[in-house]
Each structure stands twice: as structure tokens, then as C-alpha cells.
Design a protein around this motif. Structure first.
Motif, PDB file in Angstrom:
ATOM      1  N   SER A  53       0.844  -1.199   0.000  1.00  0.00           N
ATOM      2  CA  SER A  53       0.000   0.000   0.000  1.00  0.00           C
ATOM      3  C   SER A  53       0.884   1.256   0.000  1.00  0.00           C
ATOM      4  O   SER A  53       1.989   1.228  -0.510  1.00  0.00           O
ATOM      5  CB  SER A  53      -0.978  -0.027   1.165  1.00  0.00           C
ATOM      6  OG  SER A  53      -1.818  -1.170   1.087  1.00  0.00           O
ATOM      7  N   ASN A  54       0.432   2.322   0.620  1.00  0.00           N
ATOM      8  CA  ASN A  54       1.173   3.571   0.629  1.00  0.00           C
ATOM      9  C   ASN A  54       1.195   4.130   2.040  1.00  0.00           C
ATOM     10  O   ASN A  54       0.441   3.683   2.911  1.00  0.00           O
ATOM     11  CB  ASN A  54       0.520   4.578  -0.326  1.00  0.00           C
ATOM     12  CG  ASN A  54       1.506   5.600  -0.866  1.00  0.00           C
ATOM     13  OD1 ASN A  54       2.568   5.835  -0.286  1.00  0.00           O
ATOM     14  ND2 ASN A  54       1.170   6.220  -1.989  1.00  0.00           N
ATOM     15  N   LEU A  88      -1.966   9.238   4.834  1.00  0.00           N
ATOM     16  CA  LEU A  88      -2.111  10.685   4.871  1.00  0.00           C
ATOM     17  C   LEU A  88      -2.448  11.106   6.295  1.00  0.00           C
ATOM     18  O   LEU A  88      -2.801  10.268   7.135  1.00  0.00           O
ATOM     19  CB  LEU A  88      -3.206  11.129   3.904  1.00  0.00           C
ATOM     20  CG  LEU A  88      -2.987  10.737   2.436  1.00  0.00           C
ATOM     21  CD1 LEU A  88      -4.263  10.947   1.632  1.00  0.00           C
ATOM     22  CD2 LEU A  88      -1.835  11.519   1.833  1.00  0.00           C
ATOM     23  N   ASN A 122      -7.188  16.052  -1.983  1.00  0.00           N
ATOM     24  CA  ASN A 122      -6.205  15.020  -2.301  1.00  0.00           C
ATOM     25  C   ASN A 122      -6.336  14.584  -3.754  1.00  0.00           C
ATOM     26  O   ASN A 122      -7.423  14.630  -4.339  1.00  0.00           O
ATOM     27  CB  ASN A 122      -6.404  13.795  -1.399  1.00  0.00           C
ATOM     28  CG  ASN A 122      -6.011  14.067   0.035  1.00  0.00           C
ATOM     29  OD1 ASN A 122      -4.944  14.609   0.285  1.00  0.00           O
ATOM     30  ND2 ASN A 122      -6.859  13.690   0.978  1.00  0.00           N
ATOM     31  N   PRO A 172      -5.445  11.194  -6.357  1.00  0.00           N
ATOM     32  CA  PRO A 172      -5.041   9.781  -6.327  1.00  0.00           C
ATOM     33  C   PRO A 172      -3.521   9.666  -6.462  1.00  0.00           C
ATOM     34  O   PRO A 172      -2.898  10.394  -7.233  1.00  0.00           O
ATOM     35  CB  PRO A 172      -5.759   9.190  -7.544  1.00  0.00           C
ATOM     36  CG  PRO A 172      -6.917  10.098  -7.782  1.00  0.00           C
ATOM     37  CD  PRO A 172      -6.437  11.469  -7.403  1.00  0.00           C
ATOM     38  N   ARG A 173      -2.930   8.743  -5.696  1.00  0.00           N
ATOM     39  CA  ARG A 173      -1.470   8.621  -5.680  1.00  0.00           C
ATOM     40  C   ARG A 173      -0.976   7.364  -6.382  1.00  0.00           C
ATOM     41  O   ARG A 173       0.224   7.061  -6.343  1.00  0.00           O
ATOM     42  CB  ARG A 173      -0.973   8.618  -4.232  1.00  0.00           C
ATOM     43  CG  ARG A 173      -1.260   9.909  -3.467  1.00  0.00           C
ATOM     44  CD  ARG A 173      -0.672   9.840  -2.062  1.00  0.00           C
ATOM     45  NE  ARG A 173      -1.422   8.926  -1.197  1.00  0.00           N
ATOM     46  CZ  ARG A 173      -0.977   8.445  -0.037  1.00  0.00           C
ATOM     47  NH1 ARG A 173       0.236   8.776   0.389  1.00  0.00           N
ATOM     48  NH2 ARG A 173      -1.730   7.643   0.686  1.00  0.00           N
ATOM     49  N   ASN A 174      -1.881   6.612  -7.014  1.00  0.00           N
ATOM     50  CA  ASN A 174      -1.487   5.316  -7.578  1.00  0.00           C
ATOM     51  C   ASN A 174      -0.539   5.442  -8.764  1.00  0.00           C
ATOM     52  O   ASN A 174       0.142   4.481  -9.129  1.00  0.00           O
ATOM     53  CB  ASN A 174      -2.724   4.513  -7.980  1.00  0.00           C
ATOM     54  CG  ASN A 174      -3.564   5.233  -9.027  1.00  0.00           C
ATOM     55  OD1 ASN A 174      -3.529   6.460  -9.124  1.00  0.00           O
ATOM     56  ND2 ASN A 174      -4.320   4.477  -9.800  1.00  0.00           N
ATOM     57  N   LEU A 211     -11.450  14.316  -2.588  1.00  0.00           N
ATOM     58  CA  LEU A 211     -10.578  13.498  -3.430  1.00  0.00           C
ATOM     59  C   LEU A 211     -10.930  13.762  -4.887  1.00  0.00           C
ATOM     60  O   LEU A 211     -12.104  13.662  -5.273  1.00  0.00           O
ATOM     61  CB  LEU A 211     -10.744  12.005  -3.110  1.00  0.00           C
ATOM     62  CG  LEU A 211      -9.980  11.023  -4.005  1.00  0.00           C
ATOM     63  CD1 LEU A 211      -8.477  11.157  -3.808  1.00  0.00           C
ATOM     64  CD2 LEU A 211     -10.442   9.583  -3.727  1.00  0.00           C
ATOM     65  N   ILE A 228      -6.176   6.698   4.829  1.00  0.00           N
ATOM     66  CA  ILE A 228      -5.942   6.484   3.398  1.00  0.00           C
ATOM     67  C   ILE A 228      -7.299   6.297   2.727  1.00  0.00           C
ATOM     68  O   ILE A 228      -8.349   6.297   3.388  1.00  0.00           O
ATOM     69  CB  ILE A 228      -5.033   5.263   3.114  1.00  0.00           C
ATOM     70  CG1 ILE A 228      -5.613   3.988   3.744  1.00  0.00           C
ATOM     71  CG2 ILE A 228      -3.616   5.501   3.567  1.00  0.00           C
ATOM     72  CD1 ILE A 228      -4.883   2.732   3.296  1.00  0.00           C
ATOM     73  N   HIS A 229      -7.279   6.138   1.407  1.00  0.00           N
ATOM     74  CA  HIS A 229      -8.495   5.891   0.638  1.00  0.00           C
ATOM     75  C   HIS A 229      -8.514   4.420   0.223  1.00  0.00           C
ATOM     76  O   HIS A 229      -7.543   3.921  -0.353  1.00  0.00           O
ATOM     77  CB  HIS A 229      -8.546   6.770  -0.606  1.00  0.00           C
ATOM     78  CG  HIS A 229      -8.388   8.233  -0.329  1.00  0.00           C
ATOM     79  ND1 HIS A 229      -7.158   8.872  -0.363  1.00  0.00           N
ATOM     80  CD2 HIS A 229      -9.305   9.177   0.007  1.00  0.00           C
ATOM     81  CE1 HIS A 229      -7.326  10.150  -0.079  1.00  0.00           C
ATOM     82  NE2 HIS A 229      -8.611  10.369   0.151  1.00  0.00           N
ATOM     83  N   ASP A 272      -4.564   4.892  -3.780  1.00  0.00           N
ATOM     84  CA  ASP A 272      -3.301   5.420  -3.249  1.00  0.00           C
ATOM     85  C   ASP A 272      -2.072   4.636  -3.672  1.00  0.00           C
ATOM     86  O   ASP A 272      -0.946   4.994  -3.310  1.00  0.00           O
ATOM     87  CB  ASP A 272      -3.370   5.479  -1.722  1.00  0.00           C
ATOM     88  CG  ASP A 272      -4.239   6.631  -1.240  1.00  0.00           C
ATOM     89  OD1 ASP A 272      -4.287   7.654  -1.932  1.00  0.00           O
ATOM     90  OD2 ASP A 272      -4.880   6.500  -0.183  1.00  0.00           O
ATOM     91  N   THR A 330       7.012   0.881   1.289  1.00  0.00           N
ATOM     92  CA  THR A 330       6.156   1.455   2.321  1.00  0.00           C
ATOM     93  C   THR A 330       6.487   0.880   3.698  1.00  0.00           C
ATOM     94  O   THR A 330       6.704  -0.327   3.847  1.00  0.00           O
ATOM     95  CB  THR A 330       4.674   1.183   2.008  1.00  0.00           C
ATOM     96  OG1 THR A 330       4.378   1.714   0.710  1.00  0.00           O
ATOM     97  CG2 THR A 330       3.768   1.835   3.040  1.00  0.00           C
TER      98      THR A 330
END
Length: 411
Positions: free
Chosen positions: A231-232, A235, A266, A268-270, A307, A359-360, A375, A381
Motif C-alpha cells: 500500500s502507501n 495521509l 487530495n 489519487p497517488r497510484n 478526493l 488512506i483511501h 493510493d 512502504t
């Protein structure tokens, strides 16, 4: 049917309905369920140590509450043990310690208690379900907690996934059980192991069989069987001081006699490269600089999340703000809804002043929890992996937890 029987039936229904997404109820007027664990993560403590529990009732009417403790088996089903087999004293007792909030816009009553106490003392290790009821015997809170003993040792490490497909996305937990002082005759049947990522019961590995044996050592060096998406990093936002700015907060203002906190939107961080910044692995800490006693002088604020609704997310109605703040639950409150005017997925929730991780995630009905689509997932990580070892020799009635360890992916 009396109230205790109703409670037991309700709890049994809750337990058998599913291992991963049950036993996690909180009434709408109850907020900020806390433990004396680090960053309020799900409690896993040594047998005999003190577990402290606190919660706020936003109706602030000084209700009377009581707790009841039930023993569960490895699969979190209510066990067939009699209460006298695992408790000295009372299985259920009234919660007497309460205090009203002081000088806050949102009134609330803070209730607290601890286990063990002079009325209740748990005498065996294992899984336990804590239920808190009001005067009408309605369930207001349910939480899991675990008590363990240190009879064996666990050593291990977190490595990269060996498959090329997941080498940059997944982390694998390799570990061994060292048991020089415990005679384990049939490890494949007498032992059961659970792995949790960041003490989240939604993210578990169950029924892992030993891979091979050495003298006084049982080895689990799998790949796929003990592999997790990294995952990441979580936040965060910090509302401890309404009179100062915060890196993730646009503003905190009083509207309609209530604090409103607006977070920066925010993205998306993917699709972004991995970036390390410290987090507390989903936990939260209640704290305030606007008072001296955080339990009763902390304000509540309505936190607004946004988001960006990209093409692959805008029609998804199952994206949630996810963290320990509500024990990783999926409710209408923490579900993001599309605002067509702004093209953002939005929601708002009440939080007591403090520092929070989130997180999402995506949770569609009857599908596995998706922590990576929004994310992203990275093998770099930083995550904690908790290992619990359950031991029940042939012919024994009681299953004990004889080992516990946390392995960090960075260490």
C-alpha cells in the motif's frame, strides 16, 4: 428473553457473519473510542497488563453504560467456555467513571474504565469481544482485544515479493517460531498463526501451516501465502490547535456554533512514485493546545475531505476514508460521494481534536478490501506486521496465545 440472552445471541450472529468485517459496531452518538495502546491501535496486550478504554457520548446526558466480555476462538466465534473458565469475578459490570466536557462547543460525556479491575480479572490469554451496552441493553460499542503470553519467541523479517509481477508492490513476511521451553508435538494441528498488517483485522493472513521444522524451531518462509500489498504511507491531518495553520489544513473556522475544518483536496497517488514521509500506520492521538485536559477539553470539529474524481474513480460509490479513527469501519459517514459541481469525491465527519492518519480504500460488497487502486502500492512502504501464535494441544479445552511479535518492514 432476558437482556443477557439477547446480547449473547446478537454477538453470536455478529461473530459467524464473517471474520473480517464484523464485531466493529459503534453507535452514531459515540465517538473517539480510545485505548492505552500506541496511537490507539487495536489492543493486543500481555496477559495481566492493564487495558484502558475511553469513549465520548455526544448526547451528553450522562447515560449509564455497562461492559460485557466474551471469549472467542481463533476464528472470532464465541467460544463454548463458561465465563468462570476465563474470568475471575464478573463478566459484566457497570461503567462508573464519567466526566462532562468543559468549555467546548460540542458537549459530550467522557466515559472510561479499565480491565482488569476489582470486579473483573481475565485469567487466560486469547481473543476477547468487548461489548458496551446502555440502560436499555442496546449495543453501543463492540471491539476486539487480544491477551497474549510469552511462552515462545518469534523472529522474522519483511522481504520483497519474489514474483516479478509484484516485486515492486508487495511485502512478504518470513518468520520462525522458537520454542525451547514448549513441547509442540503436532505443530500443523496444535498451532494456528495470524498475521495482521498494522493491527488491522481487515488485513489478516489466517491458517498458515508450518513449512518445515528444525530442533525447537518451526519455519514459515513462504512467498504468496504471507504476501501483502505494501500500500502507501498514510495521509494525515492535525487539529490540535485551531489558532494556527497546518500543512494539510486550509482553514478551521466556527460556523453555526461549530468548528469546521477544511482539508486540502487530495489527488489519487497510484500513478505517482513512492515518497517516504513518517506516519503512525493508521492510528490517531487525541490532543489539544486549546486546553489542558485533552479528554474533556478537546473540541470536536467537522472535517471535510475531498478526493479528485478521476475517470476511473468518479463512478465508484464504494471509496472510503479509512483508518483507526472508527476502527477501520465502512459506514455512510466515511464513504465518499461525488459532487458533480466540483468534480470531487467528498464527505465530512466529526473528529475530536488530535492527529489522525487515513488512506483511501475501496470496499465493494462481497469483494476483498482494495487498498491500492486509489493510493497505490509500493514495496518500500513502512508497515508493521503483527504475528500471533495460538496453541491448543490435543485434548486441551482452552486455546492460548503463546507468542506475539511485531516486525517492521523498514527494520
Amino acid at each position: 428473553m432476558n437482556s443477557i440472552k439477547k446480547l449473547f445471541l446478537t454477538s453470536i450472529i455478529t461473530c459467524v457473519s464473517g471474520v473480517l468485517f464484523s464485531q466493529n459496531f459503534t453507535a452514531e452518538f459515540i465517538k473517539s473510542v480510545t485505548f492505552n495502546t500506541q496511537e490507539n491501535i487495536n489492543p493486543i496486550i500481555q496477559l495481566g497488563k492493564t487495558l484502558k478504554i475511553g469513549f465520548d457520548d455526544l448526547e451528553a446526558d450522562q447515560k449509564s453504560y455497562k461492559y460485557i466480555i466474551q471469549h472467542c476462538n481463533y476464528n472470532w466465534e464465541i467460544s463454548n467456555l463458561q465465563s468462570t473458565e476465563y474470568i475471575n469475578g464478573f463478566q459484566s459490570f457497570e461503567i462508573l467513571d464519567m466526566e462532562n466536557s468543559f468549555g467546548t462547543y460540542q458537549n459530550y460525556t467522557h466515559h472510561k474504565f479499565e480491565i482488569p479491575n476489582r470486579n473483573t480479572r481475565i485469567k487466560i490469554s486469547g481473543n476477547f469481544l468487548l461489548t458496551i451496552l446502555n440502560d436499555d441493553d442496546e449495543i453501543c460499542i463492540q471491539r476486539r482485544f487480544v491477551l497474549y503470553e510469552s511462552q515462545i519467541s518469534i523472529i522474522g523479517k519483511v522481504v520483497r515479493d519474489r514474483s516479478l509481477k509484484n516485486i515492486d508492490k508487495k511485502q512478504v513476511v518470513n518468520f520462525s517460531i522458537i520454542h525451547p521451553n514448549v513441547n509442540i508435538n503436532n505443530p500443523s494441528k496444535d498451532l494456528k498463526v495470524v498475521i495482521l498488517q498494522n493491527n488491522d483485522w481487515n488485513l489478516t493472513k489466517l491458517d498458515i501451516k508450518p513449512q518445515y521444522y528444525k530442533k525447537n524451531e518451526i519455519v514459515y518462509n513462504y512467498n504468496a501465502e504471507t504476501s501483502y500489498f505494501g500500500s502507501n504511507e498514510f495521509l494525515n491531518f492535525d487539529t490540535k490547535n485551531f489558532n494556527a495553520t497546518n500543512v494539510n489544513i486550509v482553514k478551521s473556522v466556527i460556523e453555526d456554533h461549530y468548528y469546521q475544518t477544511y482539508l486540502y483536496p487530495n489527488q489519487p497517488r497510484n500513478y505517482l512514485p513512492y515518497t517516504y514521509y513518517p506516519d503512525i500506520n493508521g492510528g490517531f492521538v487525541i490532543r489539544t493546545l486549546n486546553g489542558t485536559e485533552s479528554t474533556v477539553e478537546s473540541e470536536y470539529t467537522n472535517v471535510r475531505f475531498h478526493l479528485k474524481a478521476t475517470k476511473n474513480l468518479e463512478k465508484n460509490e464504494s471509496i472510503y476514508i479509512y483508518g483507526a479513527f472508527n476502527n477501520y469501519a465502512f459506514t455512510e459517514q466515511n464513504r465518499l460521494k461525488l459532487n458533480k459541481k466540483t468534480n470531487y469525491l467528498e464527505t465530512e465527519m466529526l473528529f475530536k481534536q488530535g492527529f489522525y492518519n487515513y488512506i483511501h480504500v475501496i470496499k465493494d460488497k462481497d469483494k476483498e478490501l482494495d487498498t491500492i487502486t486509489v493510493d497505490g502500492s509500493y514495496q518500500e512502504t513502512e508497515n508493521n506486521y503483527t504475528i500471533l501464535v495460538y496453541y491448543q494441544p490435543f485434548g486441551e479445552r482452552i486455546q492460548k496465545i503463546v507468542g506475539y511479535s511485531i516486525i517492521n518492514s523498514k527494520n
